[in-house]
Every structure is written in C-alpha cells, then in structure tokens.
Design a protein around this motif. Structure first.
Motif, PDB file in Angstrom:
ATOM      1  N   GLY A   1       0.918  -1.212   0.001  1.00 21.81           N
ATOM      2  CA  GLY A   1      -0.129  -0.088   0.014  1.00 21.81           C
ATOM      3  C   GLY A   1       0.688   1.340  -0.097  1.00 21.81           C
ATOM      4  N   ALA A   2       0.095   2.402   0.040  1.00 16.56           N
ATOM      5  CA  ALA A   2       1.033   3.553  -0.051  1.00 16.56           C
ATOM      6  C   ALA A   2       2.059   3.732   1.364  1.00 16.56           C
ATOM      7  N   ALA A   3       3.051   4.144   1.053  1.00 18.21           N
ATOM      8  CA  ALA A   3       4.171   4.337   2.071  1.00 18.21           C
ATOM      9  C   ALA A   3       3.732   5.465   3.025  1.00 18.21           C
ATOM     10  N   ARG A   4       4.056   5.581   4.266  1.00 20.57           N
ATOM     11  CA  ARG A   4       3.747   6.543   5.000  1.00 20.57           C
ATOM     12  C   ARG A   4       4.385   7.723   4.542  1.00 20.57           C
ATOM     13  N   GLY A   5       3.615   8.862   4.651  1.00 18.70           N
ATOM     14  CA  GLY A   5       4.171  10.251   4.162  1.00 18.70           C
ATOM     15  C   GLY A   5       3.334  10.492   2.975  1.00 18.70           C
ATOM     16  N   GLU A   6       2.215   9.530   2.503  1.00 22.07           N
ATOM     17  CA  GLU A   6       1.792   9.765   1.525  1.00 22.07           C
ATOM     18  C   GLU A   6       0.398   9.647   1.471  1.00 22.07           C
ATOM     19  N   GLY A   7      -0.034   9.673   2.740  1.00 22.60           N
ATOM     20  CA  GLY A   7      -1.511   9.771   3.195  1.00 22.60           C
ATOM     21  C   GLY A   7      -2.065  10.800   3.682  1.00 22.60           C
ATOM     22  N   ILE A   8      -3.160  10.774   4.614  1.00 20.11           N
ATOM     23  CA  ILE A   8      -3.880  11.882   5.241  1.00 20.11           C
ATOM     24  C   ILE A   8      -3.454  12.310   6.438  1.00 20.11           C
ATOM     25  N   ALA A   9      -2.628  13.229   6.756  1.00 20.53           N
ATOM     26  CA  ALA A   9      -1.873  13.445   8.042  1.00 20.53           C
ATOM     27  C   ALA A   9      -3.075  14.335   8.828  1.00 20.53           C
ATOM     28  N   VAL A  10      -2.955  13.678  10.114  1.00 25.50           N
ATOM     29  CA  VAL A  10      -3.866  14.165  10.997  1.00 25.50           C
ATOM     30  C   VAL A  10      -3.162  14.370  12.472  1.00 25.50           C
ATOM     31  N   ARG A  11      -3.528  15.614  12.807  1.00 29.14           N
ATOM     32  CA  ARG A  11      -3.099  16.140  14.173  1.00 29.14           C
ATOM     33  C   ARG A  11      -4.093  15.696  15.452  1.00 29.14           C
TER      34      ARG A  11
ATOM     35  N   LEU B   1      -0.582  11.628  13.553  1.00 27.77           N
ATOM     36  CA  LEU B   1      -0.966  10.130  12.731  1.00 27.77           C
ATOM     37  C   LEU B   1      -1.068  10.474  11.303  1.00 27.77           C
ATOM     38  N   GLU B   2      -1.031   9.205  10.811  1.00 24.93           N
ATOM     39  CA  GLU B   2      -1.539   9.315   9.098  1.00 24.93           C
ATOM     40  C   GLU B   2      -2.421   8.095   8.693  1.00 24.93           C
ATOM     41  N   LEU B   3      -3.206   8.304   7.918  1.00 27.52           N
ATOM     42  CA  LEU B   3      -3.724   6.967   7.310  1.00 27.52           C
ATOM     43  C   LEU B   3      -3.455   6.874   5.844  1.00 27.52           C
TER      44      LEU B   3
ATOM     45  N   VAL C   1     -14.003  14.835  12.255  1.00 27.38           N
ATOM     46  CA  VAL C   1     -13.622  15.871  11.273  1.00 27.38           C
ATOM     47  C   VAL C   1     -14.000  15.370   9.623  1.00 27.38           C
ATOM     48  N   GLY C   2     -14.363  16.491   8.893  1.00 28.19           N
ATOM     49  CA  GLY C   2     -14.533  16.129   7.503  1.00 28.19           C
ATOM     50  C   GLY C   2     -13.245  16.610   7.060  1.00 28.19           C
ATOM     51  N   TYR C   3     -12.645  15.698   5.989  1.00 33.60           N
ATOM     52  CA  TYR C   3     -11.411  15.901   5.528  1.00 33.60           C
ATOM     53  C   TYR C   3     -11.710  16.422   3.765  1.00 33.60           C
ATOM     54  N   ASP C   4     -11.134  17.241   3.316  1.00 34.21           N
ATOM     55  CA  ASP C   4     -11.181  17.798   1.994  1.00 34.21           C
ATOM     56  C   ASP C   4      -9.884  17.725   1.529  1.00 34.21           C
ATOM     57  N   PRO C   5      -9.505  16.726   0.510  1.00 33.09           N
ATOM     58  CA  PRO C   5      -8.194  16.952  -0.132  1.00 33.09           C
ATOM     59  C   PRO C   5      -7.697  17.995  -0.668  1.00 33.09           C
ATOM     60  N   THR C   6      -8.407  18.924  -1.145  1.00 32.31           N
ATOM     61  CA  THR C   6      -8.076  20.274  -1.736  1.00 32.31           C
ATOM     62  C   THR C   6      -7.335  21.082  -0.764  1.00 32.31           C
ATOM     63  N   VAL C   7      -7.638  20.731   0.671  1.00 31.64           N
ATOM     64  CA  VAL C   7      -7.106  21.763   1.700  1.00 31.64           C
ATOM     65  C   VAL C   7      -5.400  20.963   2.037  1.00 31.64           C
ATOM     66  N   ALA C   8      -4.484  21.985   1.899  1.00 32.89           N
ATOM     67  CA  ALA C   8      -3.168  21.588   2.267  1.00 32.89           C
ATOM     68  C   ALA C   8      -2.908  21.576   3.662  1.00 32.89           C
ATOM     69  N   GLY C   9      -1.926  20.503   3.922  1.00 31.83           N
ATOM     70  CA  GLY C   9      -1.470  20.577   5.426  1.00 31.83           C
ATOM     71  C   GLY C   9      -2.246  19.409   6.043  1.00 31.83           C
ATOM     72  N   PRO C  10      -1.714  19.157   7.472  1.00 35.48           N
ATOM     73  CA  PRO C  10      -2.430  18.265   8.211  1.00 35.48           C
ATOM     74  C   PRO C  10      -3.789  18.905   8.703  1.00 35.48           C
ATOM     75  N   MET C  11      -4.768  17.895   9.036  1.00 35.40           N
ATOM     76  CA  MET C  11      -6.100  18.547   9.623  1.00 35.40           C
ATOM     77  C   MET C  11      -5.772  18.111  11.216  1.00 35.40           C
ATOM     78  N   VAL C  12      -6.851  19.001  11.977  1.00 38.48           N
ATOM     79  CA  VAL C  12      -6.607  18.997  13.319  1.00 38.48           C
ATOM     80  C   VAL C  12      -8.167  18.297  13.789  1.00 38.48           C
TER      81      VAL C  12
END
Length: 169
Positions: free
Chosen positions: A53-63, A107-109, A150-161
């Motif tokens: 699967g995708a390597a870490r660093g290529e997913g959805i970053a979450v604080r 963390l990251e998914l 929280v809702g995740y929108d891929p068009t928003v850059a950076g990790p979500m909180v």
C-alpha cells in the motif's frame, strides 16, 4: 471476522489474522468480498506483498488532540483507532489501530490502511475521519469510548486537526 483479521494483521499477529480470514472465507460471501479475503490470505503467504500500500508520508496527515475536559477519562489501557469513511454512517474505507500515548498525536492514514485492497483514500472527494479511544481495545464503538470527528477535504493542504471531545453514549 474481516475487521478482526485487519486488527490482528496491523500489529503483525498473522496467525490470528489467518485464522479469522480463513473462517470468513469458508462462509458464503459476495464475490467482491471473497476476492478481498483471498487477496489478504495471499498477502499472508508473501509478507512483502502485505506492505504494498501507500508508504507513510503519502496519506492523510492528522493531528489528534484531546479536549482538556476528557483528559481524566482516558483509560490506562485500550487503543486509539483512526477511521476514514465516505459518509458518517458508512462502512470504514480505512482503519488504523495505535497504542494510547501522549497528546497531541501526529498520525497518518494511507492506502495501506484500506479495508479493501485497491481502495485509494486520495481518490475520494470528501471523507469523514474519526479518532476513537476504545476502552476495551476492540474496534467496535462502545459506551464510554471517547471520540472526535472531522471532515477531510483533499483540496486543503497540510495536516488536519481532529479533537477528541465527545463520549460514546
């Protein structure tokens, strides 16, 4: 059985994952589920395939933060689940299990956490991401577990909180 196999597989308990998926495979299943189970069983025979699967660093970053009012309610043992769904009530697209630790957590998914092989988190327009502290350590939500969404929108850059600020009733 499917989710139990995933939960066992993530930390490397391959024997339990194998047992659960073989039990599931022996049941009558829709073709797409049977194929997913067969692929997971094949991945257990070839360990290098289980990490494709995708390597870490290529997913959805979450604080993940914890609301101050819930600090005293965090259990001494249990697990933290990070879950992505296309809708708040739909089945999970991806799930990752972590040990409880200090707060906040980074963390990251990734696609490696997907419940079905070939599923891409990045290909989704919007996702609902949930962090849940399971008092029992089990993947199913239970009364007293702590969570936040929280809702995740891929068009928003950076990790979500994501703040864990609610209790499962």
């Amino acid at each position: 059985l499917w989710f139990g196999g995933i939960v066992a597989w993530r930390p490397g308990d391959l024997e339990i994952a194998l047992q659960r998926w073989q039990t599931l495979q022996a049941q009558e299943l829709p073709p797409e589920i049977r194929q997913a189970v067969t692929e997971r069983l094949a991945a257990l025979d070839a360990p290098e395939a289980s990490t494709t699967g995708a390597a870490r660093g290529e997913g959805i970053a979450v604080r993940i933060e914890l609301a101050p009012t819930l600090v005293d309610r965090v259990p001494a043992s249990g697990a933290l689940y990070l879950i992505a769904r296309t809708a708040a009530t739909g089945p999970p697209l991806a799930v990752a299990r972590y040990e409880l630790g200090n707060w906040p957590r980074q963390l990251e998914l990734t696609d490696a956490d997907a419940m079905l092989p070939g599923t891409s988190l990045r290909g989704q327009e919007r996702l609902q991401v949930t962090a849940r502290i399971s008092r029992s350590g089990q993947p199913a939500a239970a009364s007293g577990d702590l969570f936040g969404e929280v809702g995740y929108d891929p068009t928003v850059a950076g990790p979500m909180v994501l703040t864990i600020d609610r209790i499962v009733q």
